[in-house]
Design an enzyme around this catalytic site. Structure first.
Site, PDB file in Angstrom:
ATOM      1  N   CYS A   1       0.855  -1.203   0.000  1.00  0.00           N
ATOM      2  CA  CYS A   1       0.000   0.000   0.000  1.00  0.00           C
ATOM      3  C   CYS A   1       0.889   1.250   0.000  1.00  0.00           C
ATOM      4  CB  CYS A   1      -0.867   0.031   1.239  1.00  0.00           C
ATOM      5  SG  CYS A   1      -1.580  -1.581   1.629  1.00  0.00           S
TER       6      CYS A   1
HETATM    7  N1  GLN Z   1      -0.698  -6.863   4.085  1.00  0.00           N
HETATM    8  C1  GLN Z   1      -1.586  -5.751   4.259  1.00  0.00           C
HETATM    9  C2  GLN Z   1      -2.959  -6.011   3.661  1.00  0.00           C
HETATM   10  O1  GLN Z   1      -3.191  -6.960   3.014  1.00  0.00           O
HETATM   11  C3  GLN Z   1      -0.983  -4.468   3.705  1.00  0.00           C
HETATM   12  C4  GLN Z   1      -0.930  -4.524   2.234  1.00  0.00           C
HETATM   13  C5  GLN Z   1       0.029  -3.584   1.564  1.00  0.00           C
HETATM   14  O2  GLN Z   1       0.882  -2.914   2.115  1.00  0.00           O
HETATM   15  N2  GLN Z   1      -0.104  -3.635   0.293  1.00  0.00           N
HETATM   16  O3  GLN Z   1      -3.828  -5.231   3.859  1.00  0.00           O
END
Ligand code: GLN
Length: 249
Positions: A2
């Site tokens: 994210c």
């Molecule tokens: N692993 C976390 C989620 O699935 C954060 C994802 C991310 O940083 N893309 O929400």
């Protein structure tokens, strides 16, 4: 992975902070420039902000791409705040798609976001989960690594440690090879962030304040890249960066 962002400073509209910048969080949802994992961040988004005289933040989260929500544009035009934390999500495989999985996570006066993934989840976080009293696990907001990490950070906060210490201890409690742990949190007056595995930058905001973001939101000078394995602590007028310990203290 994210992308996330936090701001402290004079009150500004959400539009000004998230949507107007040329490479702001809004655009980073479909065209991030420094993201190391994943391509688009279309699996939900969230914004948390503090209003004057109220230490408990408000949140607006959705389970859809940020560009597909006309309500946000309307809200962002009129909501202004001096303390904001926002994120766009690219859900890790197997972790589900729901509003409850979109950061910021919240509790009491805090907002929290996790940019990263823990390989082997959930089994690999068994030790961390075992350290938590059952009410933290039963109250987990979403079936994601991020929600579990936030539960652990809240557990540490409840013991009275300051926010940056809680984040550092959470990162240190993850003894998983290759875990990516860019954590970001605020209580409305301090921003704390860890850098482990993905990018983070900060800059003084104009005319005052501080912006901490997964990646620069424009090409103006003044952005500082934070090295991997760092703990950043920012108030609206001061930023410190120290090394992030690997072991649990
Ligand atoms: N692993 C976390 C989620 O699935 C954060 C994802 C991310 O940083 N893309 O929400």
């Amino acid at each position: 992975m994210c992308r996330h962002l936090a701001y402290l400073g004079p009150a500004r509209t959400l539009h000004d902070l998230l949507i107007a910048p040329e490479h702001g969080l809004y655009r980073q949802s479909w065209a991030p420039r420094r993201q190391r994992h994943g391509t688009v961040n279309a699996d939900g988004f969230g914004v948390g902000w503090y209003a004057p005289g109220d230490p408990v933040p408000a949140r607006y989260r959705r389970d859809r791409p940020i560009w597909g929500d006309p309500n946000l544009l309307d809200l962002a035009r009129v909501v202004r705040s001096g303390a904001v934390l926002a994120a766009v999500r690219s859900g890790t495989e197997g972790m589900g798609f729901a509003e409850a999985a979109a950061a910021p996570f919240a509790s009491d006066t805090w907002l929290f976001s996790h940019n990263g993934a823990v390989p082997g989840w959930p089994g690999s976080l068994h030790r961390l989960a075992a350290a938590l009293p059952p009410e933290y696990l039963v109250g987990l907001e979403a079936p994601t690594d991020s929600a579990l990490l936030w539960a652990y950070a809240r557990f540490r906060l409840a013991s009275g440690v300051p926010l940056p210490v809680a984040l550092a201890e959470t990162a240190a409690a993850v003894d998983v090879q290759g875990a990516r742990l860019n954590l970001l949190a605020t209580d409305g007056t301090t921003i704390a962030a860890t850098v482990r595995g993905d990018t983070l930058s900060w800059r003084r905001a104009s005319p005052a304040g501080v912006l901490v973001a997964s990646e620069p939101t424009d090409d103006e000078p003044g952005w500082h890249h934070v090295p991997d394995n760092s703990l950043l602590v920012a108030t609206s007028d001061a930023v410190t960066i120290e090394e992030l310990a690997v072991e649990v203290a």
